[in-house]
Motif scaffolding. Structure first.
Motif, short mmCIF file in Angstrom:
data_model
loop_
_atom_site.label_atom_id
_atom_site.label_comp_id
_atom_site.label_asym_id
_atom_site.label_seq_id
_atom_site.Cartn_x
_atom_site.Cartn_y
_atom_site.Cartn_z
N ARG A 290 0.78 -1.11 0.00
CA ARG A 290 0.18 0.09 -0.15
C ARG A 290 1.01 1.31 0.00
O ARG A 290 0.63 2.06 -0.66
CB ARG A 290 -1.07 -0.21 1.32
N THR A 291 1.86 1.17 0.75
CA THR A 291 2.84 2.34 0.83
C THR A 291 3.47 2.76 -0.43
O THR A 291 3.48 3.87 -1.02
CB THR A 291 3.73 2.21 1.96
N LYS A 292 3.71 1.67 -1.00
CA LYS A 292 4.46 1.73 -2.41
C LYS A 292 3.47 2.41 -3.57
O LYS A 292 3.88 2.91 -4.46
CB LYS A 292 5.35 0.43 -3.20
N TRP A 293 2.47 1.55 -3.48
CA TRP A 293 1.34 1.96 -4.33
C TRP A 293 0.77 3.47 -4.16
O TRP A 293 0.80 4.34 -5.05
CB TRP A 293 0.05 1.19 -4.26
N ASN A 294 0.77 4.10 -2.83
CA ASN A 294 0.37 5.36 -2.64
C ASN A 294 1.37 6.15 -3.25
O ASN A 294 1.15 7.33 -3.65
CB ASN A 294 0.41 5.56 -0.98
N ARG A 295 2.70 6.03 -3.01
CA ARG A 295 3.92 6.90 -3.51
C ARG A 295 3.73 6.99 -4.99
O ARG A 295 4.08 7.87 -5.48
CB ARG A 295 5.11 6.42 -2.94
N ALA A 296 3.72 5.71 -5.68
CA ALA A 296 3.66 5.76 -7.18
C ALA A 296 2.44 6.68 -7.79
O ALA A 296 2.51 7.17 -8.53
CB ALA A 296 3.65 4.11 -7.46
N GLN A 297 1.39 6.38 -7.08
CA GLN A 297 0.27 7.01 -7.21
C GLN A 297 0.38 8.60 -7.40
O GLN A 297 -0.17 9.48 -8.24
CB GLN A 297 -1.03 6.82 -6.69
N ARG A 298 0.95 9.05 -6.38
CA ARG A 298 1.20 10.41 -6.11
C ARG A 298 2.70 11.04 -6.70
O ARG A 298 2.98 12.18 -6.71
CB ARG A 298 1.30 10.76 -4.76
N GLY A 299 3.39 10.16 -7.46
CA GLY A 299 4.48 10.53 -8.18
C GLY A 299 5.46 11.07 -7.33
O GLY A 299 6.40 11.90 -7.91
N LEU A 300 5.60 10.44 -6.09
CA LEU A 300 6.81 10.83 -5.37
C LEU A 300 7.96 9.97 -5.35
O LEU A 300 7.81 9.01 -5.43
CB LEU A 300 6.38 10.77 -3.89
N PRO A 301 9.20 10.58 -4.74
CA PRO A 301 10.25 9.70 -5.15
C PRO A 301 10.41 9.14 -3.74
O PRO A 301 9.93 9.17 -2.58
CB PRO A 301 11.69 10.62 -5.33
N LYS A 302 11.46 7.99 -3.69
CA LYS A 302 11.51 7.14 -2.57
C LYS A 302 12.56 7.65 -1.53
O LYS A 302 13.69 7.86 -1.74
CB LYS A 302 12.11 5.81 -2.77
N THR A 303 12.01 7.96 -0.39
CA THR A 303 12.61 8.57 0.83
C THR A 303 12.00 8.06 2.01
O THR A 303 10.91 7.70 1.73
CB THR A 303 12.88 10.13 0.83
N HIS A 304 12.69 8.04 3.06
CA HIS A 304 11.91 7.42 4.14
C HIS A 304 11.02 8.21 4.85
O HIS A 304 9.62 7.55 5.21
CB HIS A 304 13.14 7.20 5.34
N TRP A 305 10.97 9.53 4.53
CA TRP A 305 10.21 10.29 5.24
C TRP A 305 8.70 10.26 4.36
O TRP A 305 7.71 10.41 4.84
CB TRP A 305 10.57 11.84 5.67
N LEU A 306 9.17 10.23 3.02
CA LEU A 306 7.91 10.42 1.98
C LEU A 306 7.32 9.13 2.21
O LEU A 306 5.90 8.87 2.15
CB LEU A 306 8.44 10.61 0.45
N ASP A 307 7.93 7.98 2.16
CA ASP A 307 7.20 6.64 2.65
C ASP A 307 6.30 6.73 3.71
O ASP A 307 5.21 6.20 3.66
CB ASP A 307 8.27 5.63 2.67
N ALA A 308 6.83 7.33 4.88
CA ALA A 308 6.05 7.47 5.99
C ALA A 308 4.80 8.23 5.84
O ALA A 308 3.72 7.68 6.33
CB ALA A 308 6.80 8.19 7.19
N ALA A 309 4.98 9.29 5.12
CA ALA A 309 3.75 10.34 4.68
C ALA A 309 2.75 9.28 3.81
O ALA A 309 1.56 9.50 3.83
CB ALA A 309 4.09 11.46 3.76
N CYS A 310 3.38 8.49 3.14
CA CYS A 310 2.30 7.23 2.26
C CYS A 310 1.89 6.25 3.04
O CYS A 310 1.16 5.54 2.31
CB CYS A 310 2.98 6.77 0.88
N VAL A 311 2.28 5.89 4.17
CA VAL A 311 1.46 4.92 4.77
C VAL A 311 0.01 4.77 5.14
O VAL A 311 -0.39 5.75 5.58
CB VAL A 311 2.30 4.62 6.31
N GLY A 312 -0.76 3.87 4.79
CA GLY A 312 -1.99 3.52 5.27
C GLY A 312 -2.96 4.06 4.17
O GLY A 312 -2.64 4.79 3.24
N ALA A 313 -4.14 3.52 4.32
CA ALA A 313 -5.32 3.92 3.47
C ALA A 313 -5.75 5.28 3.53
O ALA A 313 -6.54 5.99 3.03
CB ALA A 313 -6.46 3.02 3.82
N SER A 314 -5.24 5.98 4.80
CA SER A 314 -6.04 7.42 5.22
C SER A 314 -5.11 8.49 4.37
O SER A 314 -5.50 9.73 4.43
CB SER A 314 -5.81 7.47 6.73
N THR A 315 -4.01 7.92 3.75
CA THR A 315 -3.18 9.08 2.91
C THR A 315 -3.89 9.94 2.07
O THR A 315 -4.96 9.42 1.24
CB THR A 315 -2.26 8.34 2.03
#
Ligand code: ZN
Length: 432
Positions: A290-315
């Motif tokens: 879900r985290t990776k999917w959220n990040r890909a959907q929003r076009g964000l690069p991979k960093t630890h803090w952006l991964d944190a921001a993308c955790v969970g269905a509530s993103t």
């Protein structure tokens, strides 16, 4: 945009403000700096209205680095971000050295002791200290943020993939598609199952492809038991052969075996989840897929803090991360508790450790030292203090270590709290 954390005179967390407003409040003496890390200001007068926007703290736990993000769900803004670098290996090394020294000492001083075994118990949920330290670092930071930000919810990535979504009878037939969440959960599953290696050539690839062991063209299904991880050349070379025809019957056999639950369930993450539940805040859990999917959907690069921001269905659908500079938090421990330093063979050979407290200062405190013109070291310095028993201490500044700074010239900026802080070089994405 990065926000500045604000608390009321009674230290009740308020909505974070823009940096420009914080600067204005500080220059007008309407506020003072409460803490440098995380940077927090305290108002001098109670605010007129105390309506605060609820914030969610999100955690992406990692073995070396854990990402933290505070997100305003209503606006999609990332309000604060940080990355904790853990010290698991240091804890492990310190305990190994301690154990070796103790063993050596006992064998020197006691001719023979019958072996002891089976007389040790560990409480349920025990974790090795190196792993427990990770849980405690994250819990410490969630509690610290809670004191200065109006947090109402927690999100944490608990498992790598959603077993239900993959293995539930209704979803076992799910189409493998890049875009769907289920596809990303399958991908996480395959990465873990095949150990990040191509099933055929065992190489670690840069681009993964999902290979159908019995090809689709010959009626192969999309079931998880028919999928393997392959690199691009192997996938091309295999073409419409089955794995056995391609010369890899072992792959076919391994694909049929389900991944053991233990491989996907990480005890440290569960301990963290239980620890976060004790904060009393509602804890949402997410999966790595879900985290990776959220990040890909929003076009964000991979960093630890952006991964944190993308955790969970509530993103939130749009994450506003522009201009956010994550705080880099390095866990250092507080100080050595060793009273006597041994040599390489475990024999005590150095003087007992001198004090780490002088004049109310402690090693690790951040200070500003204003040395008067009467001293050879005249000037103003900002850095971390290393205590010397004489009172004439070392100061580690950005420009190097300066020796012989007396504590009487120092004013505390941030008391040592077991962490060292640096700011990342640039915000992501850079200011437009
Ligand atoms: Zn390959």
């Amino acid at each position: 945009m990065q926000r500045v954390l604000v608390v009321s005179p009674a230290r009740i967390p308020l909505s974070p403000c823009r940096p420009a407003r914080a600067r204005w409040l500080l220059t007008q003496r309407k506020a003072a700096v409460l803490r440098r890390y995380p940077f927090t200001i305290i108002l001098c007068q109670p605010p007129a209205d105390t309506v605060v926007a609820p914030l969610r703290v999100k955690v992406d736990p990692g073995s070396k680095t854990t990402g933290l993000a505070v997100v305003n769900e209503a606006t999609g803004e990332v309000v604060w971000a940080g990355e904790i670098t853990h010290r698991g290996q240091q804890v492990k090394d310190a305990l190994a050295a301690w154990r070796a020294t103790r063993r050596g000492r006992r064998q020197r001083h006691t001719r023979y002791r019958p072996p002891r075994f089976d007389n040790r118990t560990r409480p349920t949920g025990w974790l090795p200290p190196s792993l427990m330290s990770r849980v405690q670092h994250v819990a410490t930071w969630v509690e610290r943020l809670r004191r200065v930000a109006p947090l109402t919810d927690v999100s944490v990535e608990l498992v790598r993939f959603d077993t239900q979504l993959i293995e539930h009878p209704q979803t076992t037939g799910i189409e493998y598609q890049q875009g769907t969440l289920a596809g990303w959960e399958v991908r996480e599953y395959l990465l873990l199952k095949w150990g990040y290696r191509c099933a055929y050539c065992q190489q670690e690839a840069t681009r993964w492809e999902v290979d159908h062991i019995l090809p689709r063209s010959r009626g192969g299904s999309n079931r998880i038991s028919n999928l393997a991880l392959a690199c691009h050349p192997c996938n091309q070379a295999k073409g419409d052969c089955t794995a056995t025809e391609y010369g890899h019957p072992a792959v076919q056999a391994q694909a049929g075996k389900p991944l053991k639950d233990a491989a996907a369930v990480n005890s440290t993450r569960w301990a963290l989840y239980e620890r976060l539940q004790r904060t009393g805040l509602p804890v949402e859990t997410g999966t790595g897929g879900r985290t990776k999917w959220n990040r890909a959907q929003r076009g964000l690069p991979k960093t630890h803090w952006l991964d944190a921001a993308c955790v969970g269905a509530s993103t939130p659908a749009h994450l506003k991360a522009r201009g956010v500079i994550p705080l880099t938090i390095l866990a250092t421990g507080r100080h050595s508790r060793q009273m006597c330093r041994p040599n390489a063979f475990g024999f005590p050979d150095k003087a007992p450790k001198a004090t780490s407290v002088v004049g109310g200062f402690r090693t690790g405190d951040m200070v500003r030292a204003i040395v008067p013109a009467t001293s050879i070291k005249t000037g103003t310095y900002v850095g971390r203090l290393a205590i010397r028993a004489t009172g004439s201490c070392n100061l580690k500044t950005a420009g190097g270590t300066i020796q012989g700074i007396h504590y009487k010239y120092c004013r505390p900026l941030h008391r040592g709290d077991g962490y060292r802080y640096t700011k990342a070089d640039a915000a992501f994405p850079p200011h437009a």
